[in-house]
Write an enzyme that holds these catalytic residues in place. Structure first.
Site, short mmCIF file in Angstrom:
data_model
loop_
_atom_site.label_atom_id
_atom_site.label_comp_id
_atom_site.label_asym_id
_atom_site.label_seq_id
_atom_site.Cartn_x
_atom_site.Cartn_y
_atom_site.Cartn_z
N ASP A 174 -2.90 -5.80 -9.92
CA ASP A 174 -2.75 -4.59 -10.74
C ASP A 174 -2.80 -3.32 -9.90
O ASP A 174 -2.22 -2.30 -10.26
CB ASP A 174 -3.89 -4.51 -11.77
CG ASP A 174 -3.92 -5.75 -12.65
OD1 ASP A 174 -5.02 -6.18 -13.04
OD2 ASP A 174 -2.82 -6.30 -12.89
N ASP B 57 0.82 -2.51 8.00
CA ASP B 57 1.63 -2.98 9.13
C ASP B 57 0.78 -3.24 10.37
O ASP B 57 1.32 -3.70 11.39
CB ASP B 57 2.71 -1.94 9.47
CG ASP B 57 2.10 -0.66 10.05
OD1 ASP B 57 2.47 -0.28 11.18
OD2 ASP B 57 1.23 -0.07 9.38
N LYS C 187 -9.45 3.35 8.35
CA LYS C 187 -9.35 1.88 8.34
C LYS C 187 -9.54 1.35 9.75
O LYS C 187 -9.05 1.94 10.70
CB LYS C 187 -7.95 1.47 7.83
CG LYS C 187 -7.59 1.94 6.44
CD LYS C 187 -6.09 1.72 6.16
CE LYS C 187 -5.28 2.70 6.97
NZ LYS C 187 -3.82 2.62 6.70
O1 LIG Z 1 -3.24 8.11 14.00
C1 LIG Z 1 -2.24 7.40 14.19
O2 LIG Z 1 -2.02 6.81 15.23
C2 LIG Z 1 -1.20 7.28 13.10
O3 LIG Z 1 -1.43 8.21 12.13
C3 LIG Z 1 -1.18 5.90 12.56
O4 LIG Z 1 0.12 5.53 12.40
C4 LIG Z 1 -1.94 5.71 11.26
O5 LIG Z 1 -1.14 5.83 10.12
P1 LIG Z 1 -1.10 4.69 8.94
O6 LIG Z 1 -0.33 3.54 9.52
O7 LIG Z 1 -2.55 4.31 8.63
O8 LIG Z 1 -0.40 5.39 7.80
MG LIG Z 2 0.59 1.85 9.36
#
Ligand SMILES: O=C(O)[C@H](O)[C@H](O)COP(=O)(O)O
Ligand SMILES: [Mg+2]
Length: 299
Positions: free
Chosen positions: A19, A245, A220
């Protein structure tokens, strides 16, 4: 072992099973300003099925509001309260966990989006986009005045990084007692529209090396990012999926949060990262080539 999605019924089953859909941005929805093929249609498909959508990005160059502008510019429906970036999460962490006294401030290595989120949380800062700090002139301590009110250094992706910023951050972290070292995220690389670039982790790396110590990381896979989301958005972890990704941020983040994980191969992670002899020990629940693959469920 990951389940590799391939047939329309595979995608249809996932749409029924979850959801709430948490989407990473860079490498999932877009690469820089280039949309991933099918991303707009699939997000629309999810909204038509009344799915809850959240955008969870480690990219600290933009605030929630300026991300909304990017979404609008790219023709992707998004609402500010659906967007959770590491700049926002870092500002919330500083205001709600560190609880800086009003006269205290932070030194910023980062861009306007990070500054905007700090301001929104009432956090005073120096550095960042200040032209004085963006110089390529040699840095000398001779004329440097240490601001004793700086109690933290915050470092995010900064495409105008220079020796002056690193040197000033180093002074605060070594000369202001108890000065905290905080990074918005530690992504090593960033998937731009024309290929990989050094990410936020590569911006803070010189400081980590010079200091010989690791920072507090907010984005994250850290729990601080999830805490920030849970404070604002309600979702059932058993019916929530994180689409990302990058294995060591997005997938680890989902696993730590007790939610399912879907890896797409349109960003950082490639086929050999998950199947070759040196395949990662981080194993997503599901794998598909692109978020666009969910179009196959359209009637
Ligand atoms: O800080 C970084 O290297 C970039 O912003 C990285 O791509 C994180 O972006 P996300 O994939 O979490 O949107
Ligand atoms: Mg990413």
């Amino acid at each position: 072992m990951s389940s590799r999605l391939s047939t329309p019924s595979d995608y249809a089953q996932l749409l029924d099973k979850y959801d709430t859909w948490m989407f990473d941005c860079d490498g999932v929805l877009w690469q820089g300003d280039k949309l991933i093929d099918g991303a707009v249609e699939v997000l629309q498909l999810l909204r038509e099925r009344n799915k809850k959508i959240l955008f969870v990005t480690n990219n600290a160059t933009k605030s929630r509001k300026s991300y909304k502008t990017k979404f609008d510019h790219l023709g992707v429906e998004a609402h500010v309260d659906e967007i959770f970036g590491s700049a926002y999460a870092t500002a919330v962490y500083i205001s709600s966990v560190l609880k800086l006294p009003k006269e205290k401030k932070v030194y910023v290595i980062g861009m306007a989006g990070l500054e905007e989120e700090l301001s929104n949380e009432g956090i005073a800062y120096i550095g960042g986009t200040d032209p004085v700090d963006k110089t390529l002139e040699p840095f000398s301590l001779e004329n440097f005045e240490l601001d004793t009110n700086v109690v933290a250094v915050v470092c995010g992706l900064d495409t105008t990084i220079n020796y002056t910023k690193l040197s000033k951050a180093f002074q605060y972290l070594t000369r202001n007692p108890g000065c905290q070292f905080i990074v918005t995220n530690e992504d090593s690389t960033y998937p731009s529209a024309h290929g990989l670039l050094p990410g936020a982790g590569a911006i803070s790396a010189p400081l980590r090396y010079a200091l010989g110590k690791d920072p507090i990381s907010i984005g994250k896979p850290a729990k601080t990012m999830l805490d920030c989301i849970q404070a604002k958005a309600h979702y059932d972890p058993t019916r929530t999926i994180m689409v990302g990704d990058r294995l060591n941020t997005d997938i680890l983040f989902g696993q730590a949060g007790g939610i399912s994980t879907l890896l797409v191969l349109t960003g950082i992670t490639s086929e050999e990262d998950i199947t070759g002899p040196n395949a990662s020990a981080i194993v997503p629940d599901f794998v598909t080539s692109s978020i666009g693959d969910f179009r196959s469920t359209e009637k």
